[in-house]
Design an enzyme around this catalytic site. Structure first.
Site, PDB file in Angstrom:
ATOM      1  N   TYR A   1      62.717  42.394  39.036  1.00  0.00           N
ATOM      2  CA  TYR A   1      63.510  41.801  37.976  1.00  0.00           C
ATOM      3  C   TYR A   1      64.084  40.588  38.024  1.00  0.00           C
ATOM      4  O   TYR A   1      64.154  39.835  36.688  1.00  0.00           O
ATOM      5  CB  TYR A   1      64.941  42.911  37.888  1.00  0.00           C
ATOM      6  CG  TYR A   1      66.011  42.604  37.088  1.00  0.00           C
ATOM      7  CD1 TYR A   1      65.786  42.786  35.837  1.00  0.00           C
ATOM      8  CD2 TYR A   1      67.070  41.852  37.759  1.00  0.00           C
ATOM      9  CE1 TYR A   1      66.931  42.208  34.941  1.00  0.00           C
ATOM     10  CE2 TYR A   1      68.037  41.450  36.849  1.00  0.00           C
ATOM     11  CZ  TYR A   1      68.010  41.786  35.525  1.00  0.00           C
ATOM     12  OH  TYR A   1      69.057  41.385  34.591  1.00  0.00           O
TER      13      TYR A   1
ATOM     14  N   GLY B   1      68.681  43.401  49.569  1.00  0.00           N
ATOM     15  CA  GLY B   1      68.637  42.503  48.431  1.00  0.00           C
ATOM     16  C   GLY B   1      69.983  42.011  47.953  1.00  0.00           C
ATOM     17  O   GLY B   1      70.079  41.061  47.187  1.00  0.00           O
TER      18      GLY B   1
ATOM     19  N   SER C   1      70.674  35.814  33.906  1.00  0.00           N
ATOM     20  CA  SER C   1      71.218  36.407  34.780  1.00  0.00           C
ATOM     21  C   SER C   1      71.640  35.485  35.960  1.00  0.00           C
ATOM     22  O   SER C   1      70.983  34.656  36.281  1.00  0.00           O
ATOM     23  CB  SER C   1      70.639  37.634  35.463  1.00  0.00           C
ATOM     24  OG  SER C   1      71.364  37.956  36.509  1.00  0.00           O
ATOM     25  N   ALA C   2      72.983  35.563  36.654  1.00  0.00           N
ATOM     26  CA  ALA C   2      73.313  34.926  37.823  1.00  0.00           C
ATOM     27  C   ALA C   2      72.195  34.954  38.895  1.00  0.00           C
ATOM     28  O   ALA C   2      72.226  34.161  39.865  1.00  0.00           O
ATOM     29  CB  ALA C   2      74.724  35.436  38.226  1.00  0.00           C
TER      30      ALA C   2
ATOM     31  N   LYS D   1      63.510  37.285  35.220  1.00  0.00           N
ATOM     32  CA  LYS D   1      64.252  36.121  34.490  1.00  0.00           C
ATOM     33  C   LYS D   1      64.368  34.529  34.805  1.00  0.00           C
ATOM     34  O   LYS D   1      64.228  33.804  33.864  1.00  0.00           O
ATOM     35  CB  LYS D   1      65.853  36.694  35.042  1.00  0.00           C
ATOM     36  CG  LYS D   1      66.332  37.690  34.584  1.00  0.00           C
ATOM     37  CD  LYS D   1      66.523  38.190  33.175  1.00  0.00           C
ATOM     38  CE  LYS D   1      67.026  39.500  32.763  1.00  0.00           C
ATOM     39  NZ  LYS D   1      66.992  39.800  31.057  1.00  0.00           N
TER      40      LYS D   1
ATOM     41  N   ILE E   1      75.364  45.423  26.317  1.00  0.00           N
ATOM     42  CA  ILE E   1      75.557  44.332  25.935  1.00  0.00           C
ATOM     43  C   ILE E   1      75.423  43.881  24.545  1.00  0.00           C
ATOM     44  O   ILE E   1      76.222  43.596  23.610  1.00  0.00           O
ATOM     45  CB  ILE E   1      75.228  43.253  26.939  1.00  0.00           C
ATOM     46  CG1 ILE E   1      75.624  43.332  28.351  1.00  0.00           C
ATOM     47  CG2 ILE E   1      75.769  41.823  26.350  1.00  0.00           C
ATOM     48  CD1 ILE E   1      74.783  42.617  29.486  1.00  0.00           C
TER      49      ILE E   1
ATOM     50  N   LEU F   1      78.038  49.302  39.910  1.00  0.00           N
ATOM     51  CA  LEU F   1      79.072  49.677  40.544  1.00  0.00           C
ATOM     52  C   LEU F   1      80.084  50.567  39.586  1.00  0.00           C
ATOM     53  O   LEU F   1      80.647  51.585  39.579  1.00  0.00           O
ATOM     54  CB  LEU F   1      79.963  48.607  41.036  1.00  0.00           C
ATOM     55  CG  LEU F   1      81.386  48.856  41.810  1.00  0.00           C
ATOM     56  CD1 LEU F   1      81.194  49.755  42.877  1.00  0.00           C
ATOM     57  CD2 LEU F   1      81.954  47.563  42.059  1.00  0.00           C
TER      58      LEU F   1
HETATM   59  P1  NAD Z   1      70.599  47.801  28.120  1.00  0.00           P
HETATM   60  O1  NAD Z   1      69.403  48.791  28.984  1.00  0.00           O
HETATM   61  O2  NAD Z   1      71.821  48.511  28.090  1.00  0.00           O
HETATM   62  O3  NAD Z   1      70.302  47.302  26.799  1.00  0.00           O
HETATM   63  C1  NAD Z   1      68.862  46.682  26.578  1.00  0.00           C
HETATM   64  C2  NAD Z   1      68.262  47.301  25.818  1.00  0.00           C
HETATM   65  O4  NAD Z   1      66.937  46.995  25.240  1.00  0.00           O
HETATM   66  C3  NAD Z   1      68.161  48.992  25.377  1.00  0.00           C
HETATM   67  O5  NAD Z   1      68.692  49.367  24.357  1.00  0.00           O
HETATM   68  C4  NAD Z   1      66.764  49.305  25.522  1.00  0.00           C
HETATM   69  O6  NAD Z   1      66.531  50.569  24.846  1.00  0.00           O
HETATM   70  C5  NAD Z   1      66.143  48.157  24.791  1.00  0.00           C
HETATM   71  N1  NAD Z   1      64.843  47.541  25.343  1.00  0.00           N
HETATM   72  C6  NAD Z   1      64.284  47.452  26.378  1.00  0.00           C
HETATM   73  N2  NAD Z   1      62.709  47.355  26.485  1.00  0.00           N
HETATM   74  C7  NAD Z   1      62.608  47.070  24.975  1.00  0.00           C
HETATM   75  C8  NAD Z   1      61.446  46.946  24.354  1.00  0.00           C
HETATM   76  N3  NAD Z   1      60.301  46.813  24.851  1.00  0.00           N
HETATM   77  N4  NAD Z   1      61.292  47.073  22.907  1.00  0.00           N
HETATM   78  C9  NAD Z   1      62.621  47.505  22.369  1.00  0.00           C
HETATM   79  N5  NAD Z   1      63.677  47.657  23.097  1.00  0.00           N
HETATM   80  C10 NAD Z   1      63.887  47.402  24.407  1.00  0.00           C
HETATM   81  O7  NAD Z   1      71.034  46.569  29.267  1.00  0.00           O
HETATM   82  P2  NAD Z   1      72.265  45.559  28.974  1.00  0.00           P
HETATM   83  O8  NAD Z   1      73.195  45.928  30.264  1.00  0.00           O
HETATM   84  O9  NAD Z   1      72.727  45.639  27.653  1.00  0.00           O
HETATM   85  O10 NAD Z   1      71.509  43.990  29.155  1.00  0.00           O
HETATM   86  C11 NAD Z   1      71.038  43.322  28.262  1.00  0.00           C
HETATM   87  C12 NAD Z   1      70.102  42.171  28.676  1.00  0.00           C
HETATM   88  O11 NAD Z   1      71.065  41.579  29.699  1.00  0.00           O
HETATM   89  C13 NAD Z   1      68.983  42.711  29.516  1.00  0.00           C
HETATM   90  O12 NAD Z   1      67.892  41.720  29.406  1.00  0.00           O
HETATM   91  C14 NAD Z   1      69.538  42.473  31.234  1.00  0.00           C
HETATM   92  O13 NAD Z   1      68.543  42.102  32.032  1.00  0.00           O
HETATM   93  C15 NAD Z   1      70.509  41.188  30.958  1.00  0.00           C
HETATM   94  N6  NAD Z   1      71.489  41.414  32.013  1.00  0.00           N
HETATM   95  C16 NAD Z   1      72.324  42.528  32.202  1.00  0.00           C
HETATM   96  C17 NAD Z   1      73.302  42.483  33.099  1.00  0.00           C
HETATM   97  C18 NAD Z   1      74.121  43.785  33.508  1.00  0.00           C
HETATM   98  O14 NAD Z   1      74.649  43.756  34.352  1.00  0.00           O
HETATM   99  N7  NAD Z   1      74.399  44.644  32.316  1.00  0.00           N
HETATM  100  C19 NAD Z   1      73.510  41.028  34.026  1.00  0.00           C
HETATM  101  C20 NAD Z   1      72.598  40.153  33.659  1.00  0.00           C
HETATM  102  C21 NAD Z   1      71.556  40.251  32.738  1.00  0.00           C
HETATM  103  N1  UDP Z   2      77.795  48.433  44.709  1.00  0.00           N
HETATM  104  C1  UDP Z   2      78.305  49.564  45.386  1.00  0.00           C
HETATM  105  N2  UDP Z   2      77.990  51.039  45.237  1.00  0.00           N
HETATM  106  C2  UDP Z   2      77.172  51.104  44.233  1.00  0.00           C
HETATM  107  C3  UDP Z   2      77.018  50.158  43.414  1.00  0.00           C
HETATM  108  C4  UDP Z   2      77.316  49.019  43.618  1.00  0.00           C
HETATM  109  O1  UDP Z   2      78.959  49.144  46.575  1.00  0.00           O
HETATM  110  O2  UDP Z   2      77.138  52.205  43.970  1.00  0.00           O
HETATM  111  C5  UDP Z   2      78.422  47.278  44.927  1.00  0.00           C
HETATM  112  C6  UDP Z   2      76.925  46.278  45.308  1.00  0.00           C
HETATM  113  O3  UDP Z   2      76.572  46.414  46.829  1.00  0.00           O
HETATM  114  C7  UDP Z   2      77.682  44.861  44.831  1.00  0.00           C
HETATM  115  C8  UDP Z   2      78.591  45.096  43.681  1.00  0.00           C
HETATM  116  O4  UDP Z   2      78.940  46.572  44.077  1.00  0.00           O
HETATM  117  O5  UDP Z   2      78.351  44.472  45.953  1.00  0.00           O
HETATM  118  C9  UDP Z   2      78.043  44.952  42.338  1.00  0.00           C
HETATM  119  O6  UDP Z   2      76.966  45.787  42.208  1.00  0.00           O
HETATM  120  P1  UDP Z   2      76.080  45.896  40.635  1.00  0.00           P
HETATM  121  O7  UDP Z   2      74.923  46.853  41.086  1.00  0.00           O
HETATM  122  O8  UDP Z   2      76.991  46.535  39.968  1.00  0.00           O
HETATM  123  O9  UDP Z   2      75.633  44.525  40.586  1.00  0.00           O
HETATM  124  P2  UDP Z   2      74.899  43.199  41.012  1.00  0.00           P
HETATM  125  O10 UDP Z   2      75.784  42.351  41.542  1.00  0.00           O
HETATM  126  O11 UDP Z   2      74.222  44.014  42.236  1.00  0.00           O
HETATM  127  O12 UDP Z   2      74.114  42.574  40.068  1.00  0.00           O
END
Ligand code: NAD
Ligand code: UDP
Length: 338
Positions: free
Chosen positions: A149, A294, A124-125, A153, A12, A200
């Site tokens: 995790y 979960g 996160s949601a 959050k 992101i 997914l």
């Molecule tokens: P990502 O793992 O691709 O990016 C996180 C980055 O942080 C990575 O580049 C990693 O190397 C770096 N990092 C982690 N710990 C570190 C540390 N101690 N020092 C320096 N760098 C560090 O993940 P993402 O999908 O880009 O997610 C970014 C944020 O958004 C995270 O906090 C994640 O929890 C949150 N988030 C992600 C999702 C999703 O589905 N991707 C959904 C909800 C929230």
């Molecule tokens: N999921 C799945 N197979 C996988 C990974 C995810 O069926 O290999 C499903 C999971 O059960 C959820 C949806 O896809 O219903 C989205 O999962 P993901 O892990 O991408 O995001 P989450 O909503 O759990 O943060």
């Protein structure tokens, strides 16, 4: 503004960096590359048309973060630097609490020393927990999470709210992401999970490109129209645009604001498989397996507040999300590794 992206080389963060650069902001990235690659930053510069100042460092390292604030006049911090694998957090809870909470505290302390007053947080949601019924609205109470995790959050949201209460100059924007998927439309940057993907869409993309044999759909007996879980999938570029709006909003506002970043439209796992197949013409082999511990049956966002207050609206369709994921995966079958 000059914006520090902690974890800015990640999925992101890298997309947000491009959109910040294109909106005329300056970007500084600190990342330890524990879940990303320096190549992502090179490509951000290519797509953003500007240089990025970057540091390889652990955001828990206070001396190093201090140095970054000394060397750069940072106006705003976006904190992406979290560990995010739900299953791993159950096995290694201390690692998750240490990394996610310590990075947040270190950033807040260094910001205070440097007089930096704007903090945008990747929430996160998941913080709505199982107590709330969808669509999730920002005014709902935080719920309880099924894994460490999620609790990190919840805890970080509370820490940030307390910090803002104690310091009236501080602006905190809590962005609650729904399910980000997709990639930059160029196919140059995208999601590059290490090892077996937990999420997914990267799993589907790796099946499509031949890196995995088939997808296991986690559960086909949920109380939903087709028996598979419903989620609110959002294009990562729309999410990135939401960050640009949040940073610009933080420039002129004080206190804490929470925004859902989702589309408001739920899709099932089977909907996503079908959409991917029809957008790309590639078949995705799958089988229905047991439920994953979960997982909630369904949730999606009420995103009216972000529309009204930030003037932000998602523009990209599910077809765009699938097509752009595929462009990234097809052009980079081994992610940044190739
Ligand atoms: P990502 O793992 O691709 O990016 C996180 C980055 O942080 C990575 O580049 C990693 O190397 C770096 N990092 C982690 N710990 C570190 C540390 N101690 N020092 C320096 N760098 C560090 O993940 P993402 O999908 O880009 O997610 C970014 C944020 O958004 C995270 O906090 C994640 O929890 C949150 N988030 C992600 C999702 C999703 O589905 N991707 C959904 C909800 C929230
Ligand atoms: N999921 C799945 N197979 C996988 C990974 C995810 O069926 O290999 C499903 C999971 O059960 C959820 C949806 O896809 O219903 C989205 O999962 P993901 O892990 O991408 O995001 P989450 O909503 O759990 O943060």
């Amino acid at each position: 503004m000059k914006v520090l992206l902690a974890g800015g080389a990640g999925y992101i963060g890298s997309h947000t960096a491009v959109q910040l650069l294109r909106a005329g902001h300056e970007v500084v990235i600190v990342d330890d590359f524990s879940n990303s690659s320096p190549e992502a930053i090179r490509r951000v510069e290519e797509l953003g048309g500007k240089k990025v100042v970057s540091y390889e460092a652990d955001v828990k390292d206070k001396e190093k973060v201090r140095q970054i604030f000394r060397e750069n006049d940072i106006d705003c911090v976006i904190h992406f630097a979290g560990l995010k694998a739900v299953g791993e957090s159950v096995r290694l809870p201390l690692k998750y609490y240490r990394n996610n909470i310590d990075t947040t505290l270190t950033l807040l302390e260094c910001m205070e020393e440097a007089g930096c007053t704007r903090f945008v947080f990747s929430s996160s949601a998941t913080v709505y927990g199982e107590e709330n019924d969808p669509p999730y609205v920002e005014t709902m109470k935080r719920g309880s999470c099924s894994n460490p995790y999620g609790w990190t959050k919840v805890m970080m949201e509370e820490i940030l709210e307390d910090a803002a209460k104690a310091n009236p100059k501080l602006t905190v924007i809590l962005l609650r992401y729904f399910n980000p998927i997709g990639a930059h439309e160029s196919g140059r940057i995208g999601e590059d999970p290490q090892g077996i993907p937990n999420n997914l869409m990267p799993y589907i993309a790796q099946v499509a490109v031949g890196r995995r044999d088939h997808l296991t759909v986690f559960g086909g007996d949920y109380p939903t129209p087709d028996g598979t879980c419903l989620r609110d999938y959002i294009h990562v570029m729309d999410l990135a645009d939401g960050h640009v709006k949040a940073v610009e909003y933080a420039e002129n506002h004080r206190g804490v604001e929470i925004f859902n970043l989702g589309t408001g439209t739920p899709y099932s796992v089977l909907d996503i498989i079908k959409a991917f197949e029809s957008a790309t013409g590639v078949k995705v082999k799958y089988e229905i397996g047991p439920r994953r511990a979960g997982d909630l049956p369904k949730f999606w966002a009420d995103s009216a507040k972000a529309q009204k207050v930030l003037g932000w609206k998602t523009k990209r369709s599910l077809e765009d999300m699938c097509r752009d994921t595929w462009k990234w995966q097809k052009n980079n079958p081994m992610g940044y590794g190739k």
